[in-house]
Design a protein around this motif. Structure first.
Motif, PDB file in Angstrom:
ATOM      1  N   GLY A   7       0.792  -1.223   0.000  1.00 34.10           N
ATOM      2  CA  GLY A   7       0.000   0.000   0.000  1.00 34.10           C
ATOM      3  C   GLY A   7       0.822   1.270   0.000  1.00 34.10           C
ATOM      4  O   GLY A   7       0.315   2.321   0.406  1.00 34.10           O
ATOM      5  N   GLY A   8       2.073   1.227  -0.467  1.00 36.25           N
ATOM      6  CA  GLY A   8       2.881   2.429  -0.506  1.00 36.25           C
ATOM      7  C   GLY A   8       3.432   2.833   0.839  1.00 36.25           C
ATOM      8  O   GLY A   8       4.095   3.863   0.949  1.00 36.25           O
ATOM      9  N   ARG A   9       3.155   2.044   1.874  1.00 38.66           N
ATOM     10  CA  ARG A   9       3.699   2.358   3.184  1.00 38.66           C
ATOM     11  C   ARG A   9       5.157   1.916   3.263  1.00 38.66           C
ATOM     12  O   ARG A   9       5.616   1.097   2.476  1.00 38.66           O
ATOM     13  CB  ARG A   9       2.874   1.687   4.282  1.00 38.66           C
ATOM     14  N   VAL A  10       5.865   2.449   4.255  1.00 31.00           N
ATOM     15  CA  VAL A  10       7.282   2.130   4.402  1.00 31.00           C
ATOM     16  C   VAL A  10       7.603   2.086   5.889  1.00 31.00           C
ATOM     17  O   VAL A  10       7.085   2.874   6.679  1.00 31.00           O
ATOM     18  CB  VAL A  10       8.169   3.161   3.664  1.00 31.00           C
ATOM     19  N   ALA A  11       8.436   1.120   6.254  1.00 33.11           N
ATOM     20  CA  ALA A  11       8.874   0.975   7.646  1.00 33.11           C
ATOM     21  C   ALA A  11      10.310   1.454   7.765  1.00 33.11           C
ATOM     22  O   ALA A  11      11.158   1.125   6.932  1.00 33.11           O
ATOM     23  CB  ALA A  11       8.761  -0.477   8.100  1.00 33.11           C
ATOM     24  N   ALA A  31      14.185  -4.011  -8.295  1.00 32.06           N
ATOM     25  CA  ALA A  31      15.306  -4.898  -8.548  1.00 32.06           C
ATOM     26  C   ALA A  31      14.877  -6.004  -9.503  1.00 32.06           C
ATOM     27  O   ALA A  31      13.693  -6.270  -9.708  1.00 32.06           O
ATOM     28  CB  ALA A  31      15.809  -5.491  -7.230  1.00 32.06           C
ATOM     29  N   ALA A  32      15.879  -6.677 -10.078  1.00 32.43           N
ATOM     30  CA  ALA A  32      15.579  -7.701 -11.075  1.00 32.43           C
ATOM     31  C   ALA A  32      14.742  -8.825 -10.490  1.00 32.43           C
ATOM     32  O   ALA A  32      13.947  -9.459 -11.187  1.00 32.43           O
ATOM     33  CB  ALA A  32      16.885  -8.257 -11.653  1.00 32.43           C
ATOM     34  N   SER A  33      14.922  -9.104  -9.194  1.00 31.56           N
ATOM     35  CA  SER A  33      14.184 -10.193  -8.561  1.00 31.56           C
ATOM     36  C   SER A  33      12.816  -9.778  -8.080  1.00 31.56           C
ATOM     37  O   SER A  33      12.073 -10.608  -7.554  1.00 31.56           O
ATOM     38  CB  SER A  33      14.998 -10.731  -7.366  1.00 31.56           C
ATOM     39  N   GLN A  34      12.443  -8.514  -8.237  1.00 24.07           N
ATOM     40  CA  GLN A  34      11.166  -8.033  -7.743  1.00 24.07           C
ATOM     41  C   GLN A  34      10.302  -7.598  -8.922  1.00 24.07           C
ATOM     42  O   GLN A  34      10.794  -7.145  -9.958  1.00 24.07           O
ATOM     43  CB  GLN A  34      11.361  -6.864  -6.775  1.00 24.07           C
ATOM     44  N   GLU A  35       9.017  -7.712  -8.764  1.00 21.05           N
ATOM     45  CA  GLU A  35       8.096  -7.267  -9.792  1.00 21.05           C
ATOM     46  C   GLU A  35       7.207  -6.163  -9.248  1.00 21.05           C
ATOM     47  O   GLU A  35       6.960  -6.093  -8.048  1.00 21.05           O
ATOM     48  CB  GLU A  35       7.237  -8.443 -10.268  1.00 21.05           C
ATOM     49  N   ARG A  36       6.736  -5.311 -10.132  1.00 22.05           N
ATOM     50  CA  ARG A  36       5.864  -4.223  -9.730  1.00 22.05           C
ATOM     51  C   ARG A  36       4.463  -4.769  -9.507  1.00 22.05           C
ATOM     52  O   ARG A  36       4.017  -5.681 -10.198  1.00 22.05           O
ATOM     53  CB  ARG A  36       5.865  -3.143 -10.809  1.00 22.05           C
ATOM     54  N   VAL A  37       3.745  -4.190  -8.525  1.00 23.02           N
ATOM     55  CA  VAL A  37       2.440  -4.712  -8.155  1.00 23.02           C
ATOM     56  C   VAL A  37       1.465  -3.557  -7.972  1.00 23.02           C
ATOM     57  O   VAL A  37       1.847  -2.401  -7.774  1.00 23.02           O
ATOM     58  CB  VAL A  37       2.508  -5.543  -6.855  1.00 23.02           C
ATOM     59  N   LEU A  38       0.186  -3.911  -8.034  1.00 29.53           N
ATOM     60  CA  LEU A  38      -0.905  -3.029  -7.666  1.00 29.53           C
ATOM     61  C   LEU A  38      -1.450  -3.544  -6.331  1.00 29.53           C
ATOM     62  O   LEU A  38      -1.787  -4.717  -6.203  1.00 29.53           O
ATOM     63  CB  LEU A  38      -2.004  -3.047  -8.730  1.00 29.53           C
ATOM     64  N   VAL A  90      -7.841  -5.365   4.950  1.00 24.71           N
ATOM     65  CA  VAL A  90      -7.543  -6.544   4.141  1.00 24.71           C
ATOM     66  C   VAL A  90      -6.982  -6.049   2.812  1.00 24.71           C
ATOM     67  O   VAL A  90      -7.570  -5.185   2.159  1.00 24.71           O
ATOM     68  CB  VAL A  90      -8.811  -7.394   3.897  1.00 24.71           C
ATOM     69  N   TRP A  91      -5.818  -6.562   2.419  1.00 23.21           N
ATOM     70  CA  TRP A  91      -5.168  -6.105   1.193  1.00 23.21           C
ATOM     71  C   TRP A  91      -4.792  -7.287   0.308  1.00 23.21           C
ATOM     72  O   TRP A  91      -4.645  -8.410   0.792  1.00 23.21           O
ATOM     73  CB  TRP A  91      -3.926  -5.273   1.517  1.00 23.21           C
ATOM     74  N   PHE A  92      -4.656  -6.993  -0.973  1.00 24.50           N
ATOM     75  CA  PHE A  92      -4.160  -8.009  -1.891  1.00 24.50           C
ATOM     76  C   PHE A  92      -3.346  -7.309  -2.974  1.00 24.50           C
ATOM     77  O   PHE A  92      -3.471  -6.102  -3.205  1.00 24.50           O
ATOM     78  CB  PHE A  92      -5.306  -8.828  -2.503  1.00 24.50           C
ATOM     79  N   GLU A  93      -2.483  -8.093  -3.616  1.00 22.05           N
ATOM     80  CA  GLU A  93      -1.601  -7.574  -4.665  1.00 22.05           C
ATOM     81  C   GLU A  93      -1.916  -8.255  -5.988  1.00 22.05           C
ATOM     82  O   GLU A  93      -2.150  -9.473  -6.030  1.00 22.05           O
ATOM     83  CB  GLU A  93      -0.136  -7.826  -4.313  1.00 22.05           C
ATOM     84  N   LEU A  94      -1.883  -7.443  -7.036  1.00 20.60           N
ATOM     85  CA  LEU A  94      -2.003  -7.947  -8.406  1.00 20.60           C
ATOM     86  C   LEU A  94      -0.748  -7.533  -9.159  1.00 20.60           C
ATOM     87  O   LEU A  94      -0.318  -6.381  -9.079  1.00 20.60           O
ATOM     88  CB  LEU A  94      -3.245  -7.371  -9.086  1.00 20.60           C
TER      89      LEU A  94
END
Length: 863
Positions: A490-494, A801-808, A856-860
């Motif tokens: 959700g765009g949050r950061v720790a 990063a190469a090992s990560q994918e962008r999500v909604l 409740v959240w989900f990623e696409l």
């Protein structure tokens, strides 16, 4: 007892007056013939009121008791017992009475009786019984002297303690009982006590046989009227007490020496400096001469190939101290010289056996050393008569020898000195071995330190980061300070900053494991307080053993930015602290300046203490204005010698309020704003509100100034971890949020809003899946919730990063705190399929619980 004036002076009231004995005379019929004044004082009835009246009218008793008294008088002509007599005021007074049956010359009977108040009589009896018991059973010697200082009374304990003969001592003075010198002192003390009335307590004197000590105390004796009738003396055997005091004093001296040695060694990490500090601490407090002899590997910082020093291995003199300097001392000891000792010499036996060796006379020193050794001759020339060689061992490995000696009139070493020397050697050896390991471990420790810190710091949308890490210049220059930045759904950061207590490889390894644990638990999207609680529960697993428990401070903060298009310019910062220093917040001011202040976060229990106690960590929420700068740091930034930590925080706030790009010190116009921060009149672009990279440089450069003038080398006592984050909102094309009231059209309105936004973002391929899953979650929230329902979407736009994918990320929030659970649904059941649908269609899903309900959240996936 009362007193009355006699000749202008006060005299004591006689004992009979104190007891108040009343006299009553009765005729043969029991009528009162005589009623004394004392009887009136006791019972209140006057003679006029009682004479001629029967006495039985005043006695409270039954007929049987009255007949028993009469029968006793007739049979034995006497009676004794207690009576309850009615007082004139109506109360009942208990008295003890004695009656005698008498006859006059005409043989007429009459009764003469006396009565005493039972309470007064019992008090006198108790006092007398206590005095007799004290004299008979007390282990203290007790003596009572009259005003002429003659002995009136004493007990058997006194005879034993003063070693007197078992003859009658009454009437004798101290002059006849004690030696002349001691008797004169006692007589003077007694005279002073009689004259002044001031007691003399705990006069310690030797016993007459010289085998112990006695404590003597004197006090003046006076009656209740103040008349002086003598002086008391108590004698107590304090031989064991003095021996214990002497032992305690010797123990305090040994502890003081150990403490002095610890202070002298301090934080030294050089073998030669430690060797010289050890000998300097021992001379002259423990010995007249002291030297430290070490094998070459210790001096050079190399590995020790074997735990026992082989015979013939040269030892190098690296530390020496002498009470008296001179040519003979210089001839005896030359720093750096190599010395080889034979196996049968005193020093050789100490090396070979690992046990301290002691020589207590010049003859023993000659027998225990090598014949013709010039150092032995120089030792005897210095009048050394007692010498001790103690092995220096650390972690089971021999490092060398500590040699101490005493000369001239000083007492020789004894067994207690041997035990103390072993303790001194053990402590010194630990410091020496640490210094040996320092050079060897330094390079490896720094390499480990770099590998455990974050290798890549992501920058989530709306956040700009700057960070620094400075290792401490003491110890192995490795510590447990770390920081981290963890993107959340959700765009949050720790933001995380922590400090493992201590320094060294163990602290660095613990730091790496603790950082991994925090990053792993952050993936569960837990509130900061619950995350700290879970990390603390695994403290035992993160420690290196029961003797080395994990203890660390940590601050965990979660920033939730607001979309810039939503009209809300404030994000929310949720944080909790486990004993860490408070974070700082730099906010812009309307006049173009900025203000720096500590964030009021309750300081909870450090991690590893007490394991997740209830209420150990409190959750704090702070609204963050867009453009504010959050500053996380460890205590190395705000701690310096001679400065309180609050002063260090104020100093850092002053720098953050407006560090110039051209200067390291703050502008003269800084002032305390009275609300917990510093206000700067400077422009935003020249302050910590904007140039956070420059602000990091200013804060780190201030450490050089705090360490004092030098060659410009940065020097800190502790590691410093610094993380600065400029917090902004999410761009309007990356985030969107809505709030729907519970009603019939909430689901339809949510579907329309999600479909419209995905179409605007060009994510048409996700419209059907996204609308379906949002519809299921909103429907589920409507079924159980009683309040507004929030829907929020955030998409990644930056490079991953190469090992990560962008999500909604899509979030649905409601006021109900209970999170939904995925369960097995049968063909007969209608409910429970929504969560299964979300779990099957989404890349990842989860829930988190906050103060206002659950989300409740989900990623696409976008790629």
């Amino acid at each position: 007892m009362s007193t009355e004036p006699v000749g202008g002076a006060r005299r004591a009231t006689p004992l009979l007056d104190t007891l108040r004995i009343g006299i009553v005379m009765l005729d043969g019929r029991g009528d009162v013939l005589v009623w004394s004044p004392a009887a009136q004082e006791i019972l209140g009835w006057s003679a006029e009121e009682t004479i001629g009246r029967p006495i039985e009218g005043l006695i409270v008793s039954g007929d049987e008791e009255r007949r028993a008294r009469v029968e006793a008088l007739r049979r034995t002509h006497g009676w004794r017992g207690n009576l309850n007599i009615r007082h004139r005021d109506g109360s009942v007074v208990e008295v003890e009475g004695r009656g005698s049956l008498l006859r006059d010359t005409e043989h007429h009977p009459f009764v003469l009786a006396n009565i005493v108040e039972t309470s007064r009589l019992r008090a006198v009896e108790h006092d007398l019984a206590a005095l007799d018991a004290l004299f008979a059973s007390s282990p203290l010697g007790i003596a009572l002297f009259d005003t002429d200082r003659r002995l009136m009374r004493y007990n058997e304990s006194l005879v034993r303690l003063v070693d007197a003969s078992d003859t009658d001592l009454v009437g004798r003075t101290a002059e006849a009982l004690l030696p002349a010198a001691m008797a004169e002192e006692v007589m003077q003390i007694q005279a002073g006590v009689l004259e002044t009335g001031r007691s003399v307590v705990d006069v310690v004197t030797p016993s007459l046989d010289g085998g112990g000590a006695r404590s003597v105390s004197y006090a003046r004796l006076s009656d209740r009227g103040g008349e002086v009738f003598g002086v008391s003396c108590t004698v107590m055997d304090v031989t064991e007490r003095l021996e214990a005091l002497n032992k305690a004093e010797a123990a305090r001296g040994r502890l003081a020496l150990l403490d002095h040695l610890g202070v002298a060694l301090g934080d030294r990490f050089d073998v030669r400096a430690i060797s010289q500090a050890v000998t300097g601490a021992l001379v002259p407090r423990f010995a007249d001469y002291a030297s430290v002899l070490l094998r070459g590997e210790v001096a050079e910082g190399g590995d020790l190939p074997e735990p026992v020093i082989p015979v013939g291995t040269p030892l190098h003199l690296l530390g020496f101290a002498a009470r008296h300097a001179g040519a003979r001392v210089e001839r005896l000891l030359r720093l750096g010289s190599g010395i080889v000792y034979a196996r049968d010499s005193l020093l050789g036996r100490a090396l070979d056996s690992g046990e301290p060796q002691l020589a207590t006379s010049p003859e023993e020193i000659l027998r225990a050393t090598k014949t013709g050794d010039p150092r032995t001759d120089a030792t005897l020339e210095l009048n050394v008569h007692s010498l001790m060689a103690v092995p220096l061992r650390a972690r089971g490995t021999g490092l060398g020898l500590l040699v101490v000696s005493r000369a001239e009139n000083r007492e020789a070493f004894v067994d207690d000195d041997r035990a103390l020397a072993v303790e001194l050697a053990d402590r010194s050896a630990t410091f020496l071995d640490n210094a040996r390991l320092y050079a060897r471990e330094r390079e490896g420790a720094l390499m480990l330190q770099r590998s455990l810190l974050p290798q890549h710091i992501p920058e989530p949308p709306g956040v700009v980061l700057a960070y620094r890490y400075v290792p401490g210049s003491s110890g192995t220059e490795v510590g447990g300070d770390w920081f981290d930045v963890i993107p959340l759904p959700g765009g949050r950061v720790a933001f995380v900053v922590g400090d493992v207590m201590g320094h060294g490889l163990h602290s660095a390894v613990t730091m790496g494991r603790l950082r991994t644990a925090v990053r792993t638990l952050a993936g569960l999207d837990l509130p900061p307080d619950e995350l700290l609680a879970r990390v603390s529960t695994v403290g035992d697993d993160l420690s290196h053993g029961p003797d080395e428990p994990m203890m660390a401070t940590c601050l965990y903060a979660v920033y939730e930015p607001a979309p810039t298009s939503a009209g809300k310019r404030c994000g929310v910062l949720t944080l909790a602290s486990a004993g860490h220093v408070p974070p700082l917040l730099v906010t812009p001011e309307p006049d173009g300046g900025c203000r720096a202040r500590p964030v009021d976060v309750p300081s909870g229990t450090p991690l590893g203490i007490g394991s997740a106690l209830d209420g150990a960590w409190d959750l704090t929420e702070v609204e963050i204005e867009e453009g504010s700068v959050l500053v996380l740091y460890t205590d190395g930034l705000v701690e310096s010698p001679g400065e309180d930590i609050t002063e260090g925080i104020d100093r850092v706030c002053g720098l953050l309020a407006g560090p110039s790009r051209r200067r390291r010190e703050p502008e003269p116009g800084f002032s305390w704003d009275g609300a917990g921060g510093y206000v700067s009149p400077g422009p935003v672009e020249d302050t910590g509100c904007g140039g956070i990279e420059n602000a990091c440089d200013v804060l780190i450069s201030s450490l050089r100034e705090q360490s004092g003038p030098g060659e410009g080398r940065l020097s800190t006592r502790d590691d410093v971890a610094l993380l600065m984050a400029r917090l902004g909102g999410l761009p309007g094309d990356t985030a969107a949020s809505w709030s729907f009231t519970t009603g019939d059209y909430a689901v339809r309105r949510a579907r329309e809003a999600v479909r419209r936004t995905l179409h605007e973002w060009g994510l048409t391929e996700l419209e059907d899946t996204g609308v379906l899953l949002v519809s299921e979650l909103v429907t589920n929230a409507l079924r159980y919730a009683r309040g507004p329902i929030g829907v929020r979407m955030v998409r990644d736009t930056g490079q991953r990063a190469a090992s990560q994918e962008r999500v909604l990320v899509v979030e649905v929030s409601d006021p109900m705190p209970e999170p939904p659970r995925e369960r097995v649904v049968t063909e007969e059941q209608e409910g429970g399929r929504g969560i299964q649908l979300v779990a099957g269609q989404a890349r990842r899903w989860g829930t988190r619980v906050g103060p206002e309900g659950k989300t409740v959240w989900f990623e696409l996936p976008l790629d």
